[in-house]
Design a protein around this motif. Structure first.
Motif, PDB file in Angstrom:
ATOM      1  N   GLN A  32       0.265   5.224   0.870  1.00 32.38           N
ATOM      2  CA  GLN A  32      -0.488   5.260   2.198  1.00 32.38           C
ATOM      3  C   GLN A  32       1.138   5.999   3.006  1.00 32.38           C
ATOM      4  O   GLN A  32       2.399   5.953   2.898  1.00 32.38           O
ATOM      5  CB  GLN A  32      -0.637   4.164   3.369  1.00 32.38           C
ATOM      6  CG  GLN A  32      -0.643   4.287   4.895  1.00 32.38           C
ATOM      7  CD  GLN A  32      -1.224   3.039   5.777  1.00 32.38           C
ATOM      8  OE1 GLN A  32      -1.320   2.112   5.471  1.00 32.38           O
ATOM      9  NE2 GLN A  32      -0.105   3.245   6.361  1.00 32.38           N
TER      10      GLN A  32
ATOM     11  N   ASN B 189       1.158  -1.392  -0.212  1.00 35.54           N
ATOM     12  CA  ASN B 189       0.079  -0.193   0.176  1.00 35.54           C
ATOM     13  C   ASN B 189       0.668   1.452  -0.233  1.00 35.54           C
ATOM     14  O   ASN B 189       0.935   2.183   1.276  1.00 35.54           O
ATOM     15  CB  ASN B 189      -0.827   0.173   1.573  1.00 35.54           C
ATOM     16  CG  ASN B 189      -2.215   1.490   0.917  1.00 35.54           C
ATOM     17  OD1 ASN B 189      -2.347   1.722   0.240  1.00 35.54           O
ATOM     18  ND2 ASN B 189      -2.532   0.873   2.141  1.00 35.54           N
ATOM     19  N   TRP B 190       1.479   1.498  -1.035  1.00 33.65           N
ATOM     20  CA  TRP B 190       2.563   2.180  -1.419  1.00 33.65           C
ATOM     21  C   TRP B 190       2.620   3.589  -1.269  1.00 33.65           C
ATOM     22  O   TRP B 190       3.237   4.708  -0.991  1.00 33.65           O
ATOM     23  CB  TRP B 190       3.728   1.938  -2.310  1.00 33.65           C
ATOM     24  CG  TRP B 190       3.652   2.393  -3.857  1.00 33.65           C
ATOM     25  CD1 TRP B 190       1.992   1.933  -3.635  1.00 33.65           C
ATOM     26  CD2 TRP B 190       4.253   2.621  -4.422  1.00 33.65           C
ATOM     27  NE1 TRP B 190       1.230   2.471  -5.343  1.00 33.65           N
ATOM     28  CE2 TRP B 190       2.659   2.713  -5.645  1.00 33.65           C
ATOM     29  CE3 TRP B 190       4.954   3.733  -5.026  1.00 33.65           C
ATOM     30  CZ2 TRP B 190       3.084   3.673  -7.011  1.00 33.65           C
ATOM     31  CZ3 TRP B 190       4.843   4.146  -6.448  1.00 33.65           C
ATOM     32  CH2 TRP B 190       4.018   4.338  -7.287  1.00 33.65           C
TER      33      TRP B 190
END
Length: 223
Positions: A118, A115-116
């Motif tokens: 985030q 979930n880069w």
């Protein structure tokens, strides 16, 4: 979500690679760059269609997964191929990582930074278990083929994290590179050596793009 760090795997050695120059192997390097390839591969078609509404025409954008193409991308640039291409770049000889010892790890089933986008996801303690006082991490998050009606590119997402002797990150950077793979035909059933090489070359070029970004170049100046 927390992910348990896997044991170090001498990936470079098992593939017949040497990530450290012979002269550097005789002495303990002060700095370490730990690298994790990825097992996350995607392919999507980015299209558009028009529709009529009471207030005028509307352009609808669509993202259509191409699962079979994603599998072929994964075969073309699997974790071993990623490690080989990165080792071939000899990062330890570049100004950014001069005299670093490059350590390759087994690719996790799912990147801890999947979930880069985030906010703050790259912050926090080391992912690896090395106690080296000078320590950095390079994570390949995913490789995606992005196809439109007029273009076809390989996008690779990376997370870079750097640490001091103790504590959490002192520097981090999240971004991606995007490069064409002209020999890879999304309509083909199988891929020859040229098609696989085209994807691998795009992967390596994406890493060069990432390392050449302004924030990464500024890191060298502040060291």
């Amino acid at each position: 979500m927390r992910w348990v760090c896997k044991a170090l795997v001498a990936l470079a050695l098992s593939a017949g690679l040497s990530a450290v120059p012979a002269a550097a192997q005789t002495a303990q390097a002060l700095c370490e760059l730990h690298v994790w390839p990825t097992r996350q591969f995607y392919a999507v078609y980015h299209g558009a269609s028009s529709g009529g509404w009471l207030n005028g025409p509307v352009l609808n954008l669509t993202l259509t997964p191409m699962d079979e193409v994603a599998k072929r991308i994964g075969l073309a640039v699997d974790p071993d191929s990623q490690a080989r291409k990165i080792a071939d770049m000899k990062l330890e000889e570049s100004p950014a990582f001069q005299a670093y010892r490059v350590v390759f790890h087994e690719a996790p089933e799912v990147s801890p930074y999947a979930n880069w986008i985030q906010k703050g996801i790259a912050k926090g303690p080391r992912y690896g278990d090395s106690a080296a006082p000078c320590y950095a991490e390079l994570h390949v998050v995913f490789v995606t083929l992005l196809r439109t009606a007029i273009s076809k590119k390989i996008q690779t997402a990376f997370v870079f994290r750097e640490f001091g002797p103790t504590g959490d990150t002192i520097f981090d950077f999240i971004d991606a590179g995007s490069t064409g793979a002209p020999a890879f035909d999304t309509g083909a059933q199988t891929d020859d050596a040229a098609a696989r090489a085209s994807v691998q070359d795009a992967f390596a070029e994406n890493l060069r793009i990432f390392l050449g970004k302004k924030k990464m170049r500024a890191r060298v100046g502040r060291k």
